[in-house]
Every structure is written in C-alpha cells, then in structure tokens.
Design an enzyme around this catalytic site. Structure first.
Site, PDB file in Angstrom:
ATOM      1  N   GLY A  41      -0.339  -7.852  -4.511  1.00  0.00           N
ATOM      2  CA  GLY A  41      -0.157  -6.470  -4.067  1.00  0.00           C
ATOM      3  C   GLY A  41       0.452  -5.537  -5.100  1.00  0.00           C
ATOM      4  O   GLY A  41       0.063  -5.530  -6.277  1.00  0.00           O
ATOM      5  N   ILE A  42       1.446  -4.786  -4.655  1.00  0.00           N
ATOM      6  CA  ILE A  42       2.048  -3.733  -5.478  1.00  0.00           C
ATOM      7  C   ILE A  42       2.791  -4.333  -6.681  1.00  0.00           C
ATOM      8  O   ILE A  42       2.732  -3.798  -7.791  1.00  0.00           O
ATOM      9  CB  ILE A  42       2.997  -2.885  -4.594  1.00  0.00           C
ATOM     10  CG1 ILE A  42       2.187  -2.190  -3.493  1.00  0.00           C
ATOM     11  CG2 ILE A  42       3.750  -1.851  -5.422  1.00  0.00           C
ATOM     12  CD1 ILE A  42       2.983  -1.746  -2.281  1.00  0.00           C
ATOM     13  N   GLY A  43       3.457  -5.477  -6.472  1.00  0.00           N
ATOM     14  CA  GLY A  43       4.195  -6.125  -7.557  1.00  0.00           C
ATOM     15  C   GLY A  43       3.270  -6.533  -8.690  1.00  0.00           C
ATOM     16  O   GLY A  43       3.561  -6.288  -9.872  1.00  0.00           O
ATOM     17  N   TYR A  80      11.929  -4.190  10.108  1.00  0.00           N
ATOM     18  CA  TYR A  80      11.399  -3.723   8.815  1.00  0.00           C
ATOM     19  C   TYR A  80      12.012  -2.362   8.475  1.00  0.00           C
ATOM     20  O   TYR A  80      12.565  -2.166   7.398  1.00  0.00           O
ATOM     21  CB  TYR A  80       9.878  -3.635   8.897  1.00  0.00           C
ATOM     22  CG  TYR A  80       9.206  -3.214   7.608  1.00  0.00           C
ATOM     23  CD1 TYR A  80       8.998  -4.126   6.573  1.00  0.00           C
ATOM     24  CD2 TYR A  80       8.777  -1.900   7.420  1.00  0.00           C
ATOM     25  CE1 TYR A  80       8.378  -3.739   5.393  1.00  0.00           C
ATOM     26  CE2 TYR A  80       8.161  -1.505   6.245  1.00  0.00           C
ATOM     27  CZ  TYR A  80       7.955  -2.430   5.235  1.00  0.00           C
ATOM     28  OH  TYR A  80       7.354  -2.042   4.057  1.00  0.00           O
ATOM     29  N   SER A  92      10.407   2.182   1.681  1.00  0.00           N
ATOM     30  CA  SER A  92       9.266   2.612   2.489  1.00  0.00           C
ATOM     31  C   SER A  92       9.595   3.917   3.200  1.00  0.00           C
ATOM     32  O   SER A  92      10.769   4.188   3.488  1.00  0.00           O
ATOM     33  CB  SER A  92       8.988   1.523   3.527  1.00  0.00           C
ATOM     34  OG  SER A  92       8.137   2.011   4.529  1.00  0.00           O
ATOM     35  N   THR A 140      10.482  -9.125  -8.467  1.00  0.00           N
ATOM     36  CA  THR A 140      10.384 -10.068  -7.350  1.00  0.00           C
ATOM     37  C   THR A 140       9.103  -9.756  -6.563  1.00  0.00           C
ATOM     38  O   THR A 140       8.669  -8.604  -6.506  1.00  0.00           O
ATOM     39  CB  THR A 140      11.613  -9.994  -6.405  1.00  0.00           C
ATOM     40  OG1 THR A 140      11.608  -8.739  -5.714  1.00  0.00           O
ATOM     41  CG2 THR A 140      12.920 -10.143  -7.155  1.00  0.00           C
ATOM     42  N   GLY A 141       8.511 -10.797  -5.987  1.00  0.00           N
ATOM     43  CA  GLY A 141       7.262 -10.612  -5.240  1.00  0.00           C
ATOM     44  C   GLY A 141       6.161 -10.078  -6.144  1.00  0.00           C
ATOM     45  O   GLY A 141       5.436  -9.151  -5.778  1.00  0.00           O
ATOM     46  N   ALA A 142       6.038 -10.702  -7.346  1.00  0.00           N
ATOM     47  CA  ALA A 142       5.118 -10.160  -8.350  1.00  0.00           C
ATOM     48  C   ALA A 142       3.735 -10.798  -8.303  1.00  0.00           C
ATOM     49  O   ALA A 142       2.862 -10.425  -9.072  1.00  0.00           O
ATOM     50  CB  ALA A 142       5.723 -10.376  -9.734  1.00  0.00           C
TER      51      ALA A 142
END
Ligand code: NDP
Ligand SMILES: CC(C)CCC[C@@H](C)[C@H]1CC[C@H]2C3=C(CC[C@]12C)[C@@]1(C)CCC(=O)[C@@H](C)[C@@H]1CC3
Length: 342
Positions: free
Chosen positions: A13-15, A187, A165, A8-10
């Site tokens: 950024g990091i994904g 967050y 995180s 998810t969220g690919a």
C-alpha cells in the site's frame, strides 16, 4: 552522507509506494523496511530492487502490535544504525470494518455528503479485540507500538511522520478510555490519539531537535480498503470514484497519490512546518497531486495528558514484561535442577 529512512508497514500500500517515491527522489538513501511478515517484506524488497537496482534496502522484523517485538527490533536498529533521519510511522490496521448502509444512503442526500466521503464520519465502525499483551489491538498497533519504538530510538531520531487519517475524530476518543475498550470506533480513536501524540512530541521534544508531523493520505485503494469492500467492487465503481474526485480532492485512490504528503514532508525543513497541522495528500479532478495543511481539532493540554498516560502505560507494560521474563527464567532454573536430580 547516506540518509537512513525507516518505514513501518512498508511491504504494501502507501508504505511501499512511499519507498518507491523516496528511492526515485534520492537513490543514495538507505531504506529500512520494518515489517511483521518477512516473506512479504522480501517480496517488497525485490519489487523495489527491480525498479532501483542499486538501492540500499534493508529489512527489519517488527510487529508494532507486540511489545516484545518492538523492543527486540529497537535493539537491532541501535546495533545497525547510528541515526535514523526519518521514521515513518505508517503501519496501521482497521479490523472487521462495518459500513452502515442506512447512514450512508441518508448521508448521500444530506448537506454533509462531501464531508462523509472525505472522513467516513458516522458510517464506519470496527470490532476490536485484546492482543496477547492485554492491550486493545488497534490502539497497540496504530499508536502504542509506535510510541514505544520512538521511546526506544529517541537518541537516534530527528524526524517523525505519522500516517494518520481524516477519519480521526475528537468525539471518538476518550482520555478515560484511551485504548477504546468501550466504543466501536477504535480506528478513529487511535488516529485522533496519534494526532495528539504528534503535537505533544513537538511540544516536549522540538527543543532537542526532534520534530513530528501527521499526514492523511486520503481514500486509497489498498489492503485496508479491500477489507471494507472487496477489490472487484472497488474496480467496478472506479468511474464513480473519479467522478466523486471532482467534488472531493481527498479521493487520491492510488498508493502513489496517497504517499504525496509523506514524500512532500521528506523535502521540507522541519522548522517551517506547523505542529498543529495535518498535511493532506490531495488529488484534483484532473489527477494532479498536491499537499495541503489543515488545522487539527486538538487541545495542547489534552495532548500533554495523553503523553503522560502513555508514559505510565509504558512503565506498566515494561514491569509486566520483566516479571514474565523473571518467571520464565525461574521455571527454566527449576526445570534444570529437576533434570539434574533425575
Ligand atoms: N487506505 C486508505 O484509504 C487510508 C489509509 N490510512 C493509513 O495508511 C497506513 C497504511 O495503510 P494502507 O497502505 O492503506 O494499508 P495496507 O494494509 O496496505 O498497509 C498497512 C501496512 O501496515 C502493516 N501492518 C499492519 N499491522 C502491523 C503490525 N502489527 N506490525 C507491523 N506492520 C503492520 C501491514 O503489514 P501486513 O502486510 O503484514 O498486514 C502493511 O504493510 C495505515 O496507517 C492506515 O491507517 C489512512 C487513511 C486512509
Ligand atoms: C464511492 C462508493 C459509491 C461508495 C463507497 C462508500 C464507502 C465504502 C466509502 C465512503 C468514504 C470512504 C472512506 C474510507 C473508507 C471507505 C468509505 C467509507 C476511509 C475511512 C478509509 C480509511 C481512512 O483512514 C479514511 C481517510 C477514509 C475516509 C473515506
């Protein structure tokens, strides 16, 4: 056999860096990029195919912050795949971040300076809001949408990896206010909740062959951090950041480095992992990447309570959704009858 990895969220950024790293590791993989914006997803897919021309990269429309979208995406996944070997729960938001400069400068001259740079404890707040499902947006995106996705896909799953995180903090989370309606650290609260949920999932599901892990990517330059300070400012202070990295190996800085622990977990046997550990991506002053487990500050009992509360909320949300759908059907029927009469 071809392995299937859903992230998810690919699309950034990091994904996205994780996708690159996984395709370099195993070119036979089938990657499924689950993203809310299909244009950005297409762009990510094209970028991956430029460096890995024979890769199998599928796209899936998924807004983890919307209950309806999660349920529809899950149906689509079940129709497409027999199993998901790895599910990376990576999508995340930090809306309207505010840096407390006063606390930051005080922190600079305190004994806690290294901790402040590693966790942002006491210097960062956010402003959250309700989404269209009536849930707090950060909770819905960072935690609940992913929980619902796991619940829907459970029979297909074997490995879960959460991008958590080091900003996750017990004191930011309250069981009585798990959505963090009251505070200004949504967050931190949502990431602490994901750490707890991962432990609870291990407690409930390891015997059925489902294993969950959490990672922290460190401080990485992505759209998320560009929301805290503008990208030109980060570029300007990059030499300072490299200097700080000598004292805190949590300044991984690039998405590739930040994806280290996500990649490392892909190579591990799940039975060898510690369910109470958070796996940190770290980068040394000389730029070497490595993964290190650190114990999480979590009670097993509390994690089980959170799990039950999420199940209750799931029931409530599903009931509300079916009532809404029934109302819509009813008005469609009424409208149909009316148009027939006229
Ligand atoms: N950067 C950092 O220093 C750190 C990041 N993290 C975590 O890493 C993860 C990845 O963030 P990062 O790469 O930094 O930031 P990015 O903003 O680059 O990536 C976040 C990804 O999540 C997606 N996303 C956000 N909301 C939704 C949604 N409702 N449905 C589907 N996808 C969504 C974004 O899509 P879109 O492009 O459409 O917005 C984007 O692809 C997050 O969970 C973040 O909390 C943890 C510690 C440090
Ligand atoms: C280094 C500069 C001179 C000043 C930078 C100050 C702050 C903007 C950063 C110091 C610690 C950073 C940090 C994060 C954001 C930016 C800082 C507050 C995170 C909260 C980003 C998201 C995460 O999940 C955490 C792991 C990061 C922890 C450190």
């Amino acid at each position: 056999m071809e392995r299937v990895v859903l992230i998810t969220g690919a699309n950034s950024g990091i994904g996205l860096a994780l996708c690159e790293r996984l395709l370099t590791e195993d070119s036979q993989l089938r990657l499924c990029l689950a993203c809310r914006n299909m244009q950005r997803a297409e762009a990510a897919r094209s970028a991956l195919l430029t460096s890995h021309s024979n890769a199998h990269v599928d796209l899936l429309q998924l807004d983890v912050g919307s209950v309806q979208s999660v349920l529809s995406a899950a149906q689509e996944v079940k129709a497409r795949y027999n199993r998901i070997d790895f599910l990376y729960l990576n999508a995340g938001i930090m809306p309207n971040p505010q840096l407390d400069l006063n606390a930051f400068f005080k922190g600079l001259f305190s004994r806690n300076v290294v901790r402040m740079f590693a966790t942002a404890e006491g210097i960062l707040t956010q402003q959250d809001r309700l989404n269209s499902d009536g849930l707090q947006e950060v909770f819905a995106t960072n935690l609940f949408g992913h929980f619902l996705l796991i619940r829907e896909l459970e029979p297909l799953l074997s490995r879960l990896v959460w991008t958590s995180s080091s900003n996750a903090r017990r004191s930011a989370f309250s069981m009585e206010d798990m959505q963090h309606r009251e505070g200004r650290e949504s967050y931190s609260s949502s990431k602490y909740a994901s750490d707890m949920l991962s432990l609870a999932l291990n407690r409930q599901k390891n015997s059925q062959g489902l294993f969950s892990s959490v990672i922290c990517p460190g401080l990485v330059m992505t759209n998320l951090t560009y929301g805290i300070l503008p990208s030109f400012f980060w570029t300007l202070i990059m030499p300072v950041m490299w200097l700080i990295r000598i004292f805190t190996n949590t300044f991984t800085l690039t998405p590739h480095n930040g994806a280290e622990a996500l990649h490392w977990l892909f190579l591990q046997n799940p039975e060898s992992l510690d369910p109470r550990a958070k796996y940190h991506s770290l980068t040394s002053g000389l730029g070497t990447n490595y993964t290190q487990p650190r114990q999480m500050d979590i009670d097993e009992g509390a994690s089980d309570v959170l799990y039950s509360k999420l199940l209750e909320l799931e029931k409530e949300v599903r009931r509300k959704l079916s009532e809404e759908n029934a109302d819509e059907e009813m008005s469609a029927v009424k409208y149909g009858l009316l148009t027939l009469q006229t």
